[in-house]
Design a protein around this motif. Structure first.
Motif, PDB file in Angstrom:
ATOM      1  N   UNK A 218       0.846  -1.237   0.071  1.00  0.00           N
ATOM      2  CA  UNK A 218      -0.054   0.006  -0.176  1.00  0.00           C
ATOM      3  C   UNK A 218       0.791   1.202  -0.004  1.00  0.00           C
ATOM      4  N   UNK A 219       1.892   1.325   0.966  1.00  0.00           N
ATOM      5  CA  UNK A 219       2.659   2.453   1.161  1.00  0.00           C
ATOM      6  C   UNK A 219       3.585   2.785  -0.317  1.00  0.00           C
ATOM      7  N   UNK A 220       4.051   1.643  -0.890  1.00  0.00           N
ATOM      8  CA  UNK A 220       4.871   1.790  -1.812  1.00  0.00           C
ATOM      9  C   UNK A 220       3.865   2.275  -3.384  1.00  0.00           C
ATOM     10  N   UNK A 221       2.924   1.794  -3.438  1.00  0.00           N
ATOM     11  CA  UNK A 221       1.964   2.230  -4.270  1.00  0.00           C
ATOM     12  C   UNK A 221       1.698   3.561  -4.336  1.00  0.00           C
ATOM     13  N   UNK A 222       1.184   4.277  -3.215  1.00  0.00           N
ATOM     14  CA  UNK A 222       1.161   5.580  -2.805  1.00  0.00           C
ATOM     15  C   UNK A 222       2.245   6.479  -3.017  1.00  0.00           C
ATOM     16  N   UNK A 223       3.515   5.971  -2.795  1.00  0.00           N
ATOM     17  CA  UNK A 223       4.890   6.579  -2.996  1.00  0.00           C
ATOM     18  C   UNK A 223       4.901   6.816  -4.326  1.00  0.00           C
TER      19      UNK A 223
ATOM     20  N   UNK B 135       2.548   8.956  -6.202  1.00  0.00           N
ATOM     21  CA  UNK B 135       2.584  10.431  -5.878  1.00  0.00           C
ATOM     22  C   UNK B 135       4.085  10.798  -6.929  1.00  0.00           C
ATOM     23  N   UNK B 136       5.064  10.128  -6.786  1.00  0.00           N
ATOM     24  CA  UNK B 136       6.204  10.574  -7.577  1.00  0.00           C
ATOM     25  C   UNK B 136       5.849  10.529  -8.899  1.00  0.00           C
ATOM     26  N   UNK B 137       5.206   9.709  -9.634  1.00  0.00           N
ATOM     27  CA  UNK B 137       4.773   9.756 -10.938  1.00  0.00           C
ATOM     28  C   UNK B 137       3.841  11.152 -11.267  1.00  0.00           C
ATOM     29  N   UNK B 138       3.044  11.550 -10.296  1.00  0.00           N
ATOM     30  CA  UNK B 138       2.107  12.616 -10.686  1.00  0.00           C
ATOM     31  C   UNK B 138       2.975  13.944 -10.220  1.00  0.00           C
ATOM     32  N   UNK B 139       4.096  13.750  -9.636  1.00  0.00           N
ATOM     33  CA  UNK B 139       5.170  14.891  -9.733  1.00  0.00           C
ATOM     34  C   UNK B 139       6.032  15.111 -10.670  1.00  0.00           C
TER      35      UNK B 139
ATOM     36  N   UNK C 138      -7.745   7.936  -3.382  1.00  0.00           N
ATOM     37  CA  UNK C 138      -8.825   6.947  -4.151  1.00  0.00           C
ATOM     38  C   UNK C 138      -8.613   7.874  -5.657  1.00  0.00           C
ATOM     39  N   UNK C 139      -8.913   9.168  -5.733  1.00  0.00           N
ATOM     40  CA  UNK C 139      -8.987   9.761  -7.168  1.00  0.00           C
ATOM     41  C   UNK C 139      -7.498   9.683  -7.827  1.00  0.00           C
ATOM     42  N   UNK C 140      -6.417   9.905  -6.912  1.00  0.00           N
ATOM     43  CA  UNK C 140      -4.968   9.789  -7.595  1.00  0.00           C
ATOM     44  C   UNK C 140      -4.944   8.354  -8.124  1.00  0.00           C
ATOM     45  N   UNK C 141      -5.141   7.341  -7.478  1.00  0.00           N
ATOM     46  CA  UNK C 141      -5.220   5.988  -8.126  1.00  0.00           C
ATOM     47  C   UNK C 141      -6.079   5.852  -9.149  1.00  0.00           C
TER      48      UNK C 141
END
Length: 78
Positions: free
Chosen positions: A17-22, A25-29, A65-68
């Motif tokens: 979960x944490x790795x997917x979040x990180x 986020x990195x991809x979105x940046x 949720x929206x980010x994913x």
């Protein structure tokens, strides 16, 4: 995080979960992810998305949720 997983300080589900979040986020940046990280996201983002939807309903916050969901939509366009 990888080290914590290997030594047993972090459970596999929480690690994923944490790795997917990180990584999301990195991809979105605008960061370029490695092929291994892209493969990890492809393999795990869908399962994590369903977990985020449940948490988001419980907490009333849909940012993650929206980010994913955005990631999943972009992935299906490719």
């Amino acid at each position: 995080m990888d080290r914590d997983l290997m030594v047993g300080k972090l459970e596999r589900d929480l690690y994923t979960q944490q790795k997917v979040e990180i990584l999301t986020a990195l991809r979105k940046l605008g960061e370029k992810l490695t092929a291994d990280d892209e493969a990890f996201l492809s393999a795990n983002a869908g399962a994590i998305l369903s977990q985020f939807e449940k948490v988001s309903t419980d907490l009333g916050s849909g940012d993650k949720v929206l980010a994913l969901a955005s990631f999943e939509v972009e992935k299906t366009k490719k």
